[in-house]
Design a protein around this motif. Structure first.
Motif, PDB file in Angstrom:
ATOM      1  N   ALA A  52       0.826  -1.206   0.000  1.00 38.13           N
ATOM      2  CA  ALA A  52       0.000   0.000   0.000  1.00 38.13           C
ATOM      3  C   ALA A  52       0.862   1.259   0.000  1.00 38.13           C
ATOM      4  CB  ALA A  52      -0.923  -0.013   1.210  1.00 38.13           C
ATOM      5  N   VAL A  53       1.842   1.301   0.876  1.00 39.40           N
ATOM      6  CA  VAL A  53       2.691   2.491   0.980  1.00 39.40           C
ATOM      7  C   VAL A  53       3.643   2.584  -0.206  1.00 39.40           C
ATOM      8  CG1 VAL A  53       4.470   3.609   2.379  1.00 39.40           C
ATOM      9  CG2 VAL A  53       2.448   2.606   3.475  1.00 39.40           C
ATOM     10  N   GLN A  54       4.114   1.463  -0.690  1.00 39.51           N
ATOM     11  CA  GLN A  54       4.977   1.482  -1.878  1.00 39.51           C
ATOM     12  C   GLN A  54       4.219   2.083  -3.067  1.00 39.51           C
ATOM     13  OE1 GLN A  54       6.167  -2.384  -3.322  1.00 39.51           O
ATOM     14  NE2 GLN A  54       7.954  -1.558  -4.370  1.00 39.51           N
ATOM     15  N   HIS A  55       2.951   1.758  -3.192  1.00 40.11           N
ATOM     16  CA  HIS A  55       2.118   2.321  -4.260  1.00 40.11           C
ATOM     17  C   HIS A  55       2.059   3.842  -4.152  1.00 40.11           C
ATOM     18  CE1 HIS A  55      -1.310   3.058  -6.881  1.00 40.11           C
ATOM     19  NE2 HIS A  55      -2.017   3.535  -5.858  1.00 40.11           N
ATOM     20  N   LEU A  56       1.864   4.352  -2.955  1.00 36.65           N
ATOM     21  CA  LEU A  56       1.802   5.804  -2.756  1.00 36.65           C
ATOM     22  C   LEU A  56       3.152   6.462  -3.010  1.00 36.65           C
ATOM     23  CD1 LEU A  56      -0.477   5.859   0.418  1.00 36.65           C
ATOM     24  CD2 LEU A  56      -1.096   6.599  -1.900  1.00 36.65           C
ATOM     25  N   LEU A  57       4.217   5.801  -2.613  1.00 37.35           N
ATOM     26  CA  LEU A  57       5.557   6.337  -2.874  1.00 37.35           C
ATOM     27  C   LEU A  57       5.821   6.417  -4.377  1.00 37.35           C
ATOM     28  CD1 LEU A  57       7.548   4.411  -0.128  1.00 37.35           C
ATOM     29  CD2 LEU A  57       7.099   6.880  -0.155  1.00 37.35           C
ATOM     30  N   GLU A  58       5.392   5.401  -5.108  1.00 36.67           N
ATOM     31  CA  GLU A  58       5.600   5.382  -6.564  1.00 36.67           C
ATOM     32  C   GLU A  58       4.817   6.492  -7.260  1.00 36.67           C
ATOM     33  OE1 GLU A  58       4.500   1.418  -7.570  1.00 36.67           O
ATOM     34  OE2 GLU A  58       6.448   0.554  -7.022  1.00 36.67           O
TER      35      GLU A  58
ATOM     36  N   THR B 162       0.251  14.302   2.102  1.00 26.73           N
ATOM     37  CA  THR B 162      -0.413  14.339   0.792  1.00 26.73           C
ATOM     38  C   THR B 162      -1.138  13.038   0.477  1.00 26.73           C
ATOM     39  OG1 THR B 162       1.611  13.578  -0.322  1.00 26.73           O
ATOM     40  CG2 THR B 162       1.283  15.971  -0.114  1.00 26.73           C
ATOM     41  N   ALA B 163      -0.971  12.039   1.334  1.00 32.90           N
ATOM     42  CA  ALA B 163      -1.633  10.748   1.126  1.00 32.90           C
ATOM     43  C   ALA B 163      -1.940  10.116   2.477  1.00 32.90           C
ATOM     44  CB  ALA B 163      -0.757   9.818   0.288  1.00 32.90           C
ATOM     45  N   THR B 164      -2.975   9.299   2.478  1.00 32.23           N
ATOM     46  CA  THR B 164      -3.382   8.617   3.707  1.00 32.23           C
ATOM     47  C   THR B 164      -3.597   7.140   3.436  1.00 32.23           C
ATOM     48  OG1 THR B 164      -4.516  10.591   4.514  1.00 32.23           O
ATOM     49  CG2 THR B 164      -5.093   8.513   5.553  1.00 32.23           C
ATOM     50  N   PHE B 165      -2.945   6.305   4.214  1.00 32.50           N
ATOM     51  CA  PHE B 165      -3.163   4.863   4.202  1.00 32.50           C
ATOM     52  C   PHE B 165      -4.001   4.529   5.436  1.00 32.50           C
ATOM     53  CE2 PHE B 165      -0.994   0.616   5.384  1.00 32.50           C
ATOM     54  CZ  PHE B 165      -2.022  -0.124   4.806  1.00 32.50           C
TER      55      PHE B 165
ATOM     56  N   SER C 135     -18.433   6.929  -4.684  1.00 33.75           N
ATOM     57  CA  SER C 135     -18.381   7.970  -5.707  1.00 33.75           C
ATOM     58  C   SER C 135     -16.951   8.193  -6.185  1.00 33.75           C
ATOM     59  CB  SER C 135     -18.973   9.274  -5.165  1.00 33.75           C
ATOM     60  OG  SER C 135     -18.285   9.691  -3.990  1.00 33.75           O
ATOM     61  N   THR C 136     -15.999   8.036  -5.259  1.00 36.18           N
ATOM     62  CA  THR C 136     -14.585   7.966  -5.626  1.00 36.18           C
ATOM     63  C   THR C 136     -14.118   6.546  -5.317  1.00 36.18           C
ATOM     64  OG1 THR C 136     -14.227  10.292  -5.030  1.00 36.18           O
ATOM     65  CG2 THR C 136     -12.270   8.902  -5.268  1.00 36.18           C
ATOM     66  N   PRO C 137     -14.090   5.657  -6.308  1.00 34.18           N
ATOM     67  CA  PRO C 137     -13.717   4.263  -6.046  1.00 34.18           C
ATOM     68  C   PRO C 137     -12.390   4.163  -5.285  1.00 34.18           C
ATOM     69  CG  PRO C 137     -14.578   4.480  -8.260  1.00 34.18           C
ATOM     70  CD  PRO C 137     -14.434   5.882  -7.725  1.00 34.18           C
ATOM     71  N   LEU C 138     -12.379   3.289  -4.287  1.00 32.10           N
ATOM     72  CA  LEU C 138     -11.292   3.238  -3.319  1.00 32.10           C
ATOM     73  C   LEU C 138     -10.209   2.242  -3.705  1.00 32.10           C
ATOM     74  CD1 LEU C 138     -10.231   4.082  -0.471  1.00 32.10           C
ATOM     75  CD2 LEU C 138     -11.594   2.182   0.451  1.00 32.10           C
ATOM     76  N   THR C 139      -8.972   2.721  -3.783  1.00 32.88           N
ATOM     77  CA  THR C 139      -7.825   1.818  -3.874  1.00 32.88           C
ATOM     78  C   THR C 139      -7.701   1.086  -2.549  1.00 32.88           C
ATOM     79  OG1 THR C 139      -6.618   3.213  -5.448  1.00 32.88           O
ATOM     80  CG2 THR C 139      -5.307   1.694  -4.109  1.00 32.88           C
ATOM     81  N   SER C 140      -7.504  -0.226  -2.611  1.00 34.30           N
ATOM     82  CA  SER C 140      -7.505  -0.998  -1.369  1.00 34.30           C
ATOM     83  C   SER C 140      -6.659  -2.253  -1.513  1.00 34.30           C
ATOM     84  CB  SER C 140      -8.956  -1.387  -1.000  1.00 34.30           C
ATOM     85  OG  SER C 140      -9.021  -2.019   0.257  1.00 34.30           O
ATOM     86  N   VAL C 141      -6.203  -2.757  -0.386  1.00 38.12           N
ATOM     87  CA  VAL C 141      -5.470  -4.017  -0.339  1.00 38.12           C
ATOM     88  C   VAL C 141      -6.490  -5.132  -0.111  1.00 38.12           C
ATOM     89  CG1 VAL C 141      -3.703  -5.372   0.831  1.00 38.12           C
ATOM     90  CG2 VAL C 141      -3.408  -2.896   0.561  1.00 38.12           C
ATOM     91  N   ARG C 142      -6.625  -5.986  -1.083  1.00 43.26           N
ATOM     92  CA  ARG C 142      -7.658  -7.034  -1.037  1.00 43.26           C
ATOM     93  C   ARG C 142      -7.199  -8.221  -0.203  1.00 43.26           C
ATOM     94  NH1 ARG C 142      -9.685  -8.768  -6.721  1.00 43.26           N
ATOM     95  NH2 ARG C 142     -10.890  -6.834  -6.456  1.00 43.26           N
TER      96      ARG C 142
ATOM     97  N   GLU D 157      -3.532  -8.577  -2.116  1.00 42.03           N
ATOM     98  CA  GLU D 157      -3.389  -8.061  -3.479  1.00 42.03           C
ATOM     99  C   GLU D 157      -3.822  -6.594  -3.493  1.00 42.03           C
ATOM    100  OE1 GLU D 157      -5.603  -8.671  -7.830  1.00 42.03           O
ATOM    101  OE2 GLU D 157      -6.100  -9.953  -6.118  1.00 42.03           O
ATOM    102  N   LEU D 158      -3.030  -5.741  -4.108  1.00 39.20           N
ATOM    103  CA  LEU D 158      -3.382  -4.330  -4.220  1.00 39.20           C
ATOM    104  C   LEU D 158      -4.325  -4.131  -5.411  1.00 39.20           C
ATOM    105  CD1 LEU D 158      -2.856  -1.405  -3.173  1.00 39.20           C
ATOM    106  CD2 LEU D 158      -1.120  -1.231  -4.972  1.00 39.20           C
TER     107      LEU D 158
END
Length: 342
Positions: free
Chosen positions: A175-181, A249-252, A292-299, A329-330
């Motif tokens: 999750a955090v690696q995705h935000l860093l990228e 700038t981002a929240t996990f 309304s804003t589909p959520l990125t999530s770790v499945r 899975e992200l």
């Protein structure tokens, strides 16, 4: 079907025999203690403790007295994650004509202990538990009384106890690696207490991702401990973030319910998602893709978690313990990238 009965439970007759009283006297001690003299009552209670006797409040039995009920204690059954896990449990148990008693601990060890006692009194054959703390000695005690125990959503700290879990360190890291990228260098983590294993492991994964990126976790990660792992907690934690001098700038978020609260607060405060603040949740529950804003999530494989936990619970008593770990899975959606999901 082989059942996980490990030894015959002590009966009320066994207690009466050891205490040298009648069965009626034991019944009075359990239900009407004021009718029994203190000396006799103490003798009966001592026998109950010596025999680890548990009153059986369930008369429904099949196949030579085998009770076909199992218990499950989760942190919060109102959380869609645990609802899906419970469905997996139910689907497996019904294959062998078992029923399930379901309860929420609300992350309260005392409440968890009360439900364990209640389940024992109703003669459950086994229990699946999401422990509310890292200490599982009370669960080992339950197992010593002849009741099968499986840890749910947590790896077992002892080889002799079966468990089903997800690799939450890996989940927090991805999750955090995705935000860093995506270019974020200051990321908030709305988290629960580290006494909850999932909270501690996801934090470990977050730190690992930041460290691997060559950033200082003390500066790149901002942990906010929220009072409850639900939307209300997410709202409160997000307000705290927005009041900071250096707003991340981002929240996990520790789970999708918390992320839902974060999204509500950001919308109410006029902060765009993800351009004002990106949001990533955890669990990928059913509503995550429908917001309304589909959520990125770790499945997490919720149904499989419950199904396999029940499968382990129904294993023969002499079967070796198993520790099963699933990989998360992200699932990337609009809340982190601003792009419509594929």
């Amino acid at each position: 079907m082989s059942t996980p009965v490990q030894r015959r439970r002590a009966s009320i007759s066994d207690v009466a025999r050891l205490a040298e009283v009648s069965v009626g006297t034991v019944s009075n001690v359990l239900n009407r203690p004021d009718r029994v003299s203190p000396a006799t009552r103490d003798r009966v209670l001592g026998a109950i403790e010596d025999l680890a006797f548990v009153p059986n409040g369930s008369a429904r039995q099949l196949r030579a007295g085998t009770i076909t009920t199992a218990g499950a204690i989760v942190l919060d059954v109102a959380n869609p994650f645990f609802t899906d896990v419970a469905r997996g449990i139910e689907d497996r148990l019904t294959q062998d004509d078992f029923t399930v008693m379901l309860a929420s601990s609300d992350e309260d060890p005392a409440r968890e202990a009360r439900y364990l006692r209640l389940f024992e009194e109703h003669g459950v054959q086994g229990v699946m538990v999401v422990p509310s703390t890292s200490d599982i000695e009370h669960l080992l005690t339950v197992r010593r009384r002849g009741i099968a125990v499986v840890l749910l959503d947590r790896p077992s700290p002892v080889e002799s106890l079966s468990s089903v879990a997800v690799d939450d360190v890996a989940g927090g890291e991805m999750a955090v690696q995705h935000l860093l990228e995506l270019g974020h260098e200051r990321i908030a983590f709305l988290n629960g207490p580290h006494s909850i294993r999932q909270c501690a492991d996801r934090w470990t994964g977050a730190v690992r991702a930041v460290t691997a990126a060559g950033l200082d976790p003390a500066d790149a990660l901002v942990e906010v401990t929220i009072p409850s792992l639900n939307a209300d907690g997410g709202e409160q934690g997000t307000r705290e973030l927005l009041a900071m001098d250096r707003v991340p700038t981002a929240t996990f978020c520790i789970n999708d319910l918390t992320a839902l609260g974060a999204l509500r607060t950001l919308r109410a405060e006029g902060v765009s998602v993800p351009h004002g603040m990106a949001v990533v949740g955890y669990d990928d529950v059913s509503f995550a893709a429908e917001l309304s804003t589909p959520l990125t999530s770790v499945r997490q494989p919720t149904h499989q978690l419950g199904f396999r936990a029940a499968d382990l619970l129904l294993a023969p008593a002499d079967a070796p313990a198993e520790q099963i770990t699933f990989q998360p899975e992200l699932v990337v959606r609009t809340s982190s990238t601003g792009l419509d999901p594929a």
